[in-house]
Design an enzyme around this catalytic site. Structure first.
Site, PDB file in Angstrom:
ATOM      1  N   GLY A 164       2.178 -18.307  20.291  1.00 17.79           N
ATOM      2  CA  GLY A 164       0.830 -17.811  20.512  1.00 17.79           C
ATOM      3  C   GLY A 164       0.124 -18.683  21.540  1.00 17.79           C
ATOM      4  O   GLY A 164       0.748 -19.413  22.311  1.00 17.79           O
ATOM      5  N   ARG A 165      -1.207 -18.634  21.539  1.00 22.11           N
ATOM      6  CA  ARG A 165      -1.971 -19.367  22.549  1.00 22.11           C
ATOM      7  C   ARG A 165      -1.657 -20.858  22.552  1.00 22.11           C
ATOM      8  O   ARG A 165      -1.391 -21.463  23.595  1.00 22.11           O
ATOM      9  CB  ARG A 165      -3.478 -19.163  22.321  1.00 22.11           C
ATOM     10  CG  ARG A 165      -3.978 -17.734  22.468  1.00 22.11           C
ATOM     11  CD  ARG A 165      -5.460 -17.690  22.174  1.00 22.11           C
ATOM     12  NE  ARG A 165      -6.045 -16.367  22.264  1.00 22.11           N
ATOM     13  CZ  ARG A 165      -6.152 -15.527  21.244  1.00 22.11           C
ATOM     14  NH1 ARG A 165      -5.703 -15.885  20.049  1.00 22.11           N
ATOM     15  NH2 ARG A 165      -6.711 -14.340  21.406  1.00 22.11           N
ATOM     16  N   ARG A 246      -0.440 -25.841   9.928  1.00 22.55           N
ATOM     17  CA  ARG A 246      -0.873 -25.853   8.537  1.00 22.55           C
ATOM     18  C   ARG A 246       0.133 -26.663   7.719  1.00 22.55           C
ATOM     19  O   ARG A 246       1.344 -26.551   7.904  1.00 22.55           O
ATOM     20  CB  ARG A 246      -0.986 -24.432   7.967  1.00 22.55           C
ATOM     21  CG  ARG A 246      -2.247 -23.705   8.400  1.00 22.55           C
ATOM     22  CD  ARG A 246      -3.475 -24.323   7.755  1.00 22.55           C
ATOM     23  NE  ARG A 246      -4.703 -23.610   8.056  1.00 22.55           N
ATOM     24  CZ  ARG A 246      -5.516 -23.907   9.062  1.00 22.55           C
ATOM     25  NH1 ARG A 246      -5.195 -24.885   9.899  1.00 22.55           N
ATOM     26  NH2 ARG A 246      -6.636 -23.240   9.246  1.00 22.55           N
ATOM     27  N   GLU A 275      -5.006 -31.937   1.283  1.00 17.70           N
ATOM     28  CA  GLU A 275      -5.842 -32.745   2.168  1.00 17.70           C
ATOM     29  C   GLU A 275      -7.148 -33.106   1.467  1.00 17.70           C
ATOM     30  O   GLU A 275      -7.775 -32.233   0.855  1.00 17.70           O
ATOM     31  CB  GLU A 275      -6.141 -31.982   3.463  1.00 17.70           C
ATOM     32  CG  GLU A 275      -4.899 -31.730   4.305  1.00 17.70           C
ATOM     33  CD  GLU A 275      -5.200 -31.003   5.619  1.00 17.70           C
ATOM     34  OE1 GLU A 275      -6.393 -30.800   5.931  1.00 17.70           O
ATOM     35  OE2 GLU A 275      -4.248 -30.660   6.334  1.00 17.70           O
ATOM     36  N   HIS A 294      -5.791 -34.400  10.181  1.00 18.68           N
ATOM     37  CA  HIS A 294      -6.220 -33.052  10.584  1.00 18.68           C
ATOM     38  C   HIS A 294      -7.215 -33.162  11.733  1.00 18.68           C
ATOM     39  O   HIS A 294      -8.313 -32.584  11.714  1.00 18.68           O
ATOM     40  CB  HIS A 294      -6.842 -32.313   9.398  1.00 18.68           C
ATOM     41  CG  HIS A 294      -6.789 -30.807   9.556  1.00 18.68           C
ATOM     42  ND1 HIS A 294      -6.595 -29.968   8.490  1.00 18.68           N
ATOM     43  CD2 HIS A 294      -6.903 -30.011  10.652  1.00 18.68           C
ATOM     44  CE1 HIS A 294      -6.602 -28.704   8.915  1.00 18.68           C
ATOM     45  NE2 HIS A 294      -6.782 -28.712  10.236  1.00 18.68           N
ATOM     46  N   ALA A 295      -6.803 -33.891  12.751  1.00 21.98           N
ATOM     47  CA  ALA A 295      -7.686 -34.215  13.874  1.00 21.98           C
ATOM     48  C   ALA A 295      -7.353 -33.472  15.149  1.00 21.98           C
ATOM     49  O   ALA A 295      -8.076 -33.603  16.142  1.00 21.98           O
ATOM     50  CB  ALA A 295      -7.611 -35.725  14.149  1.00 21.98           C
TER      51      ALA A 295
END
Length: 334
Positions: A164-165, A246, A275, A294-295
């Protein structure tokens, strides 16, 4: 946790509730709400009950991690839209939202450069062993044994799962560094090439060929634990794994069991099944893991873009307009 008003708008004004968000400021959301005469309230909900309490009377809600379930939607009959801070919407029950006629919006393209930059940074950290070398120097040890064998980038294959993108942007950047780049995507025909020119392989072939495997897929039933013990066992010895999509795409227990076997040799994770990572998690003691909180989505520019665009979408929904980037268009009817 009850919501607290952040605007002096009259009680009869339409309302947007931010039910949870870990951002430090909300100036973009406040500006959008004030310009439209909409009241903005904020809370930090973590459970269904807290979300319901925070969103009572809201016409639209903004959510980051809190669960938006069928029960939540049942309890909020006036809700006209849900906006997710981010790309993924796996914390929202889309089927229930559609049944309630509630459109769910995301911002699917706000952090393409940021996440792909982070994926490349993590990949190069593994390829060059910089995190291990940093720890070694700080401990007063010099030498290269901890990172051997180390090979040139131009001798390695970079595999992208999900074209994807963000996957395509990552592939382009990996190619520019000198990697041979291949990819896999269930939406693309094996043997074809993606829009950025990446050859498309079968998933099993990608696993077998990749020296670096970078994950860029949404979390769905099909991708939950996509990287399990079987997939890890198909990697070449010495391969490296990067996950910026994810946490649950990777089976954490399987990964921890596989690391001592060298398949993969090391991994870099920005996302986790739970998390924040719980205290005492074996992830924290594994020296062949590089961990970031998760940065990957973050830059000053991406945060501002995310907040302003999702706030504008909720304002549009409250005004009765069609909001952009509705992931469940059936909720809008004809």
């Amino acid at each position: 946790m009850p919501a607290s008003a952040s605007s002096t708008a009259a009680a009869s004004a339409p309302r947007i509730a931010i039910v949870d968000c870990d951002h430090e400021a909300f100036a973009e959301e406040q500006r959008a709400a004030d310009a439209a005469g909409i009241e903005l309230v904020k809370a930090q909900a973590t459970s269904e009950d807290e979300v319901i309490a925070a969103a009572q009377g809201a016409d639209a809600i903004l959510v980051q991690y809190a669960p938006i379930t069928a029960r939540v939607l049942d309890a909020l009959p006036d809700l006209r839209a849900v906006g997710r801070y981010g790309v993924g919407v796996d914390t929202v029950d889309l089927e229930a939202a559609t049944a309630h006629g509630v459109p769910v919006c995301n911002v699917p393209d706000y952090s393409i450069e940021d996440v792909s930059d982070h994926a490349i940074a993590l990949a190069m950290t593994l390829v060059r062993g910089t995190a291990q070398l940093d720890r070694q120097v700080r401990a007063g040890r010099y030498g290269l044994e901890a990172i051997k064998p180390l090979h040139r980038v131009c001798e390695q294959t970079f595999g992208v799962v999900g074209l994807g993108r963000i996957g395509r942007a990552t592939a382009t950047k990996a190619r520019a560094l000198g990697f041979a780049v291949v990819g896999s995507d269930p939406m693309l025909e094996v043997g074809s090439t993606s829009a950025d020119g990446t050859p498309v392989l079968a998933f099993e072939d990608l696993l077998a060929r990749s020296d670096v495997l970078s994950l860029h897929v949404p979390l769905t039933d099909a991708t939950h634990h996509l990287i399990d013990a079987d997939a890890l066992g198909r990697l070449k010895t010495g391969a490296m794994l990067v996950n910026t999509c994810r946490g649950a795409v990777v089976d954490t227990e399987a990964l921890l069991a596989a690391l001592p076997t060298g398949r993969p040799r090391s991994a870099a994770l920005d996302v986790f099944e739970t998390e924040p990572i719980p205290a005492g998690s074996p992830l924290l003691d594994e020296e062949n893991l590089v961990l970031t909180p998760h940065a990957s989505w973050y830059s000053e520019e991406s945060e501002a873009e995310l907040k302003s665009r999702i706030a504008a979408a909720m304002v549009a929904a409250v005004r009765g307009e069609r909001p952009p980037h509705v992931v469940n268009p059936d909720a809008l009817g004809a």
